[in-house]
Design a protein around this motif. Structure first.
Motif, PDB file in Angstrom:
ATOM      1  N   ARG A   1       0.874  -1.236  -0.018  1.00  0.00           N
ATOM      2  CA  ARG A   1      -0.291   0.012  -0.084  1.00  0.00           C
ATOM      3  C   ARG A   1       0.919   1.035  -0.017  1.00  0.00           C
ATOM      4  N   GLN A   2       2.086   1.040   0.080  1.00  0.00           N
ATOM      5  CA  GLN A   2       2.903   2.198   0.250  1.00  0.00           C
ATOM      6  C   GLN A   2       3.150   3.215  -1.157  1.00  0.00           C
ATOM      7  N   VAL A   3       2.920   4.398  -1.096  1.00  0.00           N
ATOM      8  CA  VAL A   3       2.732   5.116  -2.522  1.00  0.00           C
ATOM      9  C   VAL A   3       4.056   5.158  -3.196  1.00  0.00           C
ATOM     10  N   PRO A   4       4.023   4.497  -4.578  1.00  0.00           N
ATOM     11  CA  PRO A   4       5.400   4.289  -5.332  1.00  0.00           C
ATOM     12  C   PRO A   4       5.869   5.507  -5.616  1.00  0.00           C
ATOM     13  N   ASP A   5       7.184   5.649  -5.959  1.00  0.00           N
ATOM     14  CA  ASP A   5       7.960   6.660  -6.381  1.00  0.00           C
ATOM     15  C   ASP A   5       7.176   7.346  -7.675  1.00  0.00           C
ATOM     16  N   MET A   6       6.689   6.359  -8.470  1.00  0.00           N
ATOM     17  CA  MET A   6       5.972   6.828  -9.894  1.00  0.00           C
ATOM     18  C   MET A   6       5.076   5.597 -10.451  1.00  0.00           C
ATOM     19  N   GLU A   7       3.983   5.798 -11.038  1.00  0.00           N
ATOM     20  CA  GLU A   7       3.387   4.733 -11.844  1.00  0.00           C
ATOM     21  C   GLU A   7       2.725   5.510 -12.929  1.00  0.00           C
ATOM     22  N   GLY A   8       2.663   4.704 -13.976  1.00  0.00           N
ATOM     23  CA  GLY A   8       1.981   5.023 -15.190  1.00  0.00           C
ATOM     24  C   GLY A   8       2.093   4.166 -16.420  1.00  0.00           C
ATOM     25  N   TRP A   9       1.628   4.464 -17.638  1.00  0.00           N
ATOM     26  CA  TRP A   9       1.511   3.755 -18.815  1.00  0.00           C
ATOM     27  C   TRP A   9       3.058   4.128 -19.447  1.00  0.00           C
ATOM     28  N   LEU A  10       3.724   2.972 -19.897  1.00  0.00           N
ATOM     29  CA  LEU A  10       4.961   3.256 -20.735  1.00  0.00           C
ATOM     30  C   LEU A  10       4.751   2.099 -21.756  1.00  0.00           C
ATOM     31  N   TYR A  11       5.390   2.309 -22.720  1.00  0.00           N
ATOM     32  CA  TYR A  11       5.503   1.337 -23.991  1.00  0.00           C
ATOM     33  C   TYR A  11       6.940   0.727 -24.128  1.00  0.00           C
ATOM     34  N   LYS A  12       6.835  -0.571 -23.860  1.00  0.00           N
ATOM     35  CA  LYS A  12       8.167  -1.442 -23.847  1.00  0.00           C
ATOM     36  C   LYS A  12       8.359  -2.394 -25.079  1.00  0.00           C
ATOM     37  N   ARG A  13       9.577  -2.135 -25.348  1.00  0.00           N
ATOM     38  CA  ARG A  13       9.967  -2.939 -26.469  1.00  0.00           C
ATOM     39  C   ARG A  13      10.132  -4.320 -26.139  1.00  0.00           C
ATOM     40  N   GLY A  14       9.577  -5.439 -26.700  1.00  0.00           N
ATOM     41  CA  GLY A  14       9.769  -6.869 -26.387  1.00  0.00           C
ATOM     42  C   GLY A  14      11.287  -7.313 -26.733  1.00  0.00           C
ATOM     43  N   GLU A  15      11.643  -8.310 -26.188  1.00  0.00           N
ATOM     44  CA  GLU A  15      13.079  -8.903 -26.489  1.00  0.00           C
ATOM     45  C   GLU A  15      13.008  -9.820 -27.630  1.00  0.00           C
ATOM     46  N   VAL A  16      11.854 -10.560 -27.688  1.00  0.00           N
ATOM     47  CA  VAL A  16      11.610 -11.498 -28.993  1.00  0.00           C
ATOM     48  C   VAL A  16      10.805 -10.564 -29.918  1.00  0.00           C
ATOM     49  N   ASN A  17       9.691 -10.076 -29.635  1.00  0.00           N
ATOM     50  CA  ASN A  17       8.697  -9.337 -30.472  1.00  0.00           C
ATOM     51  C   ASN A  17       9.202  -7.830 -30.538  1.00  0.00           C
ATOM     52  N   LYS A  18       9.917  -7.343 -31.558  1.00  0.00           N
ATOM     53  CA  LYS A  18      10.306  -5.953 -31.327  1.00  0.00           C
ATOM     54  C   LYS A  18       9.208  -4.980 -31.194  1.00  0.00           C
ATOM     55  N   ALA A  19       8.329  -5.199 -31.303  1.00  0.00           N
ATOM     56  CA  ALA A  19       7.060  -4.264 -31.320  1.00  0.00           C
ATOM     57  C   ALA A  19       6.785  -3.735 -29.999  1.00  0.00           C
ATOM     58  N   PHE A  20       6.268  -2.299 -29.966  1.00  0.00           N
ATOM     59  CA  PHE A  20       6.162  -1.724 -28.412  1.00  0.00           C
ATOM     60  C   PHE A  20       4.925  -2.393 -27.963  1.00  0.00           C
ATOM     61  N   GLN A  21       4.713  -2.534 -26.717  1.00  0.00           N
ATOM     62  CA  GLN A  21       3.823  -3.177 -26.117  1.00  0.00           C
ATOM     63  C   GLN A  21       3.319  -2.236 -24.956  1.00  0.00           C
ATOM     64  N   LYS A  22       2.105  -1.889 -24.584  1.00  0.00           N
ATOM     65  CA  LYS A  22       1.871  -0.944 -23.656  1.00  0.00           C
ATOM     66  C   LYS A  22       1.724  -1.516 -22.255  1.00  0.00           C
ATOM     67  N   ARG A  23       2.531  -1.162 -21.433  1.00  0.00           N
ATOM     68  CA  ARG A  23       2.648  -1.766 -19.857  1.00  0.00           C
ATOM     69  C   ARG A  23       2.355  -0.734 -18.763  1.00  0.00           C
ATOM     70  N   TRP A  24       1.634  -1.357 -17.907  1.00  0.00           N
ATOM     71  CA  TRP A  24       1.532  -0.519 -16.377  1.00  0.00           C
ATOM     72  C   TRP A  24       2.522  -0.680 -15.779  1.00  0.00           C
ATOM     73  N   CYS A  25       3.286   0.466 -15.635  1.00  0.00           N
ATOM     74  CA  CYS A  25       4.842   0.332 -14.814  1.00  0.00           C
ATOM     75  C   CYS A  25       4.620   1.073 -13.513  1.00  0.00           C
TER      76      CYS A  25
END
Length: 222
Positions: free
Chosen positions: A16-40
């Motif tokens: 429950r501790q408040v994170p330093d930061m959170e939000g949506w980022l696009y992460k390029r996959g290691e195998v699939n080189k396309a960007f995938q939207k991830r909640w970070c």
């Protein structure tokens, strides 16, 4: 090699501790080189990423140690940056992440750049040096207060403006001084040219004429 307990990581990701930061980022996959939207979610030096917001179990975690945060200028699809890991002087794994705006990009990069344990250790050392400098300065100030400068003795002090001050006299002082000099000159003249003294000095020209002194006037009676 550090061992990571998966269950402990999951619990830490859902704390429950408040994170330093959170939000949506696009992460390029290691195998699939396309960007995938991830909640970070960034907590300390751990970056968790999940498929969607609210997932109890993240898809993975990136430990932000031994890496540099760099701008991915070659990427044009998103406002992208990369996490480049270094081992034994060689480049290791690289993660490419993208933000939705320049402002979000700067926030993520700044926080990740200072989230590692090594960075925090350097900050602690720097703070310790600053605290020591302040303590030394404070101690010096206390010594100055305890030993204030002593003023020179009264006899050795003088007003520098007094030397330029000239003695002034009133009109009455000048009148009395000149009047006294005139009276002394009058007495001397009267003593010199009165009665027989004057007759003796001027006998050749005056003869037996009578000399009389009336006040300040000298009369010769023929």
């Amino acid at each position: 090699m550090m061992k990571i307990n998966e269950r402990t990581l999951i619990q830490y990701a859902n704390t429950r501790q408040v994170p330093d930061m959170e939000g949506w980022l696009y992460k390029r996959g290691e195998v699939n080189k396309a960007f995938q939207k991830r909640w970070c979610t960034l907590r300390g030096n751990l970056l968790f990423y999940a498929e969607k917001k609210g997932d109890k179990e993240p898809l993975g975690v990136i430990i932000l140690e031994g890496c540099t945060v760099e701008l991915a200028e070659e990427e044009t699809e998103h406002y992208a940056f990369k996490l480049v890991f270094h081992g034994d002087g060689r480049q290791g794994r690289m993660y490419i992440l993208g933000a939705s705006s320049q402002q979000e990009l700067e926030k993520w990069m700044k926080l990740m750049a200072c989230s590692s344990y090594d960075f925090m250790k350097l900050m602690v050392v720097d703070l310790q040096h600053k605290i020591k400098e302040l303590e030394i300065q404070q101690s010096s100030n206390l010594e100055d207060v305890a030993n204030p400068p002593v003023a020179p003795p009264r006899a050795t002090r003088h007003n520098p403006f007094n030397s330029a001050r000239k003695e002034t006299k009133t009109w009455l002082d000048i009148h009395n001084q000149i009047g006294a000099q005139i009276m002394r000159d009058r007495e001397e003249w009267l003593n010199k040219y009165s009665g027989a003294a004057f007759a003796q000095e001027q006998g050749a020209s005056v003869g037996n004429h009578e000399v009389e002194m009336t006040g300040d006037k000298l009369l010769v009676v023929l």
